[in-house]
Design a protein around this motif. Structure first.
Motif, mmCIF file in Angstrom:
data_model
loop_
_atom_site.group_PDB
_atom_site.id
_atom_site.type_symbol
_atom_site.label_atom_id
_atom_site.label_comp_id
_atom_site.label_asym_id
_atom_site.label_seq_id
_atom_site.Cartn_x
_atom_site.Cartn_y
_atom_site.Cartn_z
ATOM 1 N N GLU A 17 0.838 -1.201 0.000
ATOM 2 C CA GLU A 17 0.000 0.000 0.000
ATOM 3 C C GLU A 17 0.872 1.249 0.000
ATOM 4 N N HIS A 18 1.961 1.196 0.754
ATOM 5 C CA HIS A 18 2.879 2.342 0.768
ATOM 6 C C HIS A 18 3.417 2.627 -0.636
ATOM 7 N N ALA A 19 3.884 1.593 -1.318
ATOM 8 C CA ALA A 19 4.449 1.783 -2.663
ATOM 9 C C ALA A 19 3.402 2.335 -3.625
ATOM 10 N N HIS A 21 1.087 4.379 -2.993
ATOM 11 C CA HIS A 21 0.922 5.824 -2.812
ATOM 12 C C HIS A 21 1.929 6.593 -3.666
ATOM 13 N N HIS A 22 3.170 6.121 -3.649
ATOM 14 C CA HIS A 22 4.178 6.794 -4.473
ATOM 15 C C HIS A 22 3.854 6.627 -5.957
ATOM 16 N N GLN A 23 3.407 5.423 -6.330
ATOM 17 C CA GLN A 23 3.053 5.197 -7.738
ATOM 18 C C GLN A 23 1.903 6.087 -8.172
ATOM 19 N N ARG A 55 -2.273 9.443 4.778
ATOM 20 C CA ARG A 55 -2.242 7.984 4.763
ATOM 21 C C ARG A 55 -0.829 7.482 4.506
ATOM 22 N N HIS A 56 -0.135 8.116 3.592
ATOM 23 C CA HIS A 56 1.260 7.746 3.334
ATOM 24 C C HIS A 56 2.079 7.828 4.622
ATOM 25 N N ASP A 57 1.919 8.913 5.368
ATOM 26 C CA ASP A 57 2.730 9.114 6.565
ATOM 27 C C ASP A 57 2.413 8.073 7.628
ATOM 28 N N ASP A 69 13.117 0.190 6.145
ATOM 29 C CA ASP A 69 13.634 1.490 5.733
ATOM 30 C C ASP A 69 12.530 2.315 5.093
ATOM 31 N N HIS A 70 12.506 3.562 5.445
ATOM 32 C CA HIS A 70 11.630 4.472 4.721
ATOM 33 C C HIS A 70 12.318 5.799 4.520
ATOM 34 N N GLU A 71 12.653 6.094 3.291
ATOM 35 C CA GLU A 71 13.334 7.369 3.012
ATOM 36 C C GLU A 71 12.676 8.071 1.860
ATOM 37 N N SER A 72 11.361 8.029 1.843
ATOM 38 C CA SER A 72 10.689 8.587 0.685
ATOM 39 C C SER A 72 9.490 9.434 1.103
ATOM 40 N N PRO A 73 9.757 10.685 1.470
ATOM 41 C CA PRO A 73 8.625 11.553 1.826
ATOM 42 C C PRO A 73 7.698 11.721 0.622
HETATM 43 ZN ZN LIG Z 1 7.072 6.786 1.260
#
Ligand SMILES: [Zn+2]
Ligand SMILES: [Zn+2]
Length: 109
Positions: A17-19, A21-23, A55-57, A69-73
Motif C-alpha cells: 500500500e505504501h508503494a 501511494h508513491h506510484q 495515509r502515506h505518513d 527502511d523508509h526514506e521517501s517523503p
Molecule cells: Zn514513502
C-alpha cells in the motif's frame, strides 16, 4: 488505498500500500494520461487524493516501527480525485477475506 488501521496490515500489504501511494502520485503528475487513470481509480473507490499524504505518513510510520527502511517523503498538491470515495469497512472485509496474514493480525489486534 485500503485505509484500514496500518497495524492490521501484514508486511506485504503494508509495503504494497505504501508503494502504491508513491506510484499513484507519480502517475497523476507524470503519466500522460495520469489524471484519467486517477479518475478511474476514484470511480472504483480505490483512491482519495485528499488523504494521500496523511495515509502515506501513517504507513511510513508503521513501516519504521517494524524496522523497514523508509526514506521517501510524499507530498501531493495536485488535483483532487475520489473525495470521500473510500469505504474502509468494505476494504477491511475485502482484505481480510483475501489475506490470511492480515486476518491473523486483525484478530490479534
Ligand atoms: Zn514513502
Ligand atoms: Zn496481507
Amino acid at each position: 488505498m485500503w485505509c484500514v488501521p496500518p497495524e492490521i496490515l501484514c508486511d506485504d500489504h503494508l509495503r504494497g500500500e505504501h508503494a502504491e501511494h508513491h506510484q499513484l502520485v507519480g502517475t497523476i503528475l507524470n503519466h500522460p494520461h495520469g489524471e484519467a487513470i486517477a479518475a478511474g481509480h476514484a470511480e472504483e473507490g480505490n483512491i482519495d487524493t485528499t488523504r494521500v499524504e496523511d495515509r502515506h505518513d501513517e504507513l511510513a510510520e508503521e513501516m519504521e516501527r517494524r524496522g523497514f527502511d523508509h526514506e521517501s517523503p510524499l507530498e501531493y498538491d495536485g488535483p483532487t480525485f475520489g473525495l470521500g470515495a473510500i469505504d474502509v469497512d468494505h476494504n477491511r472485509s475485502d482484505l481480510l477475506n483475501r489475506c490470511n496474514k492480515c486476518r491473523e493480525r486483525a484478530t490479534k489486534a
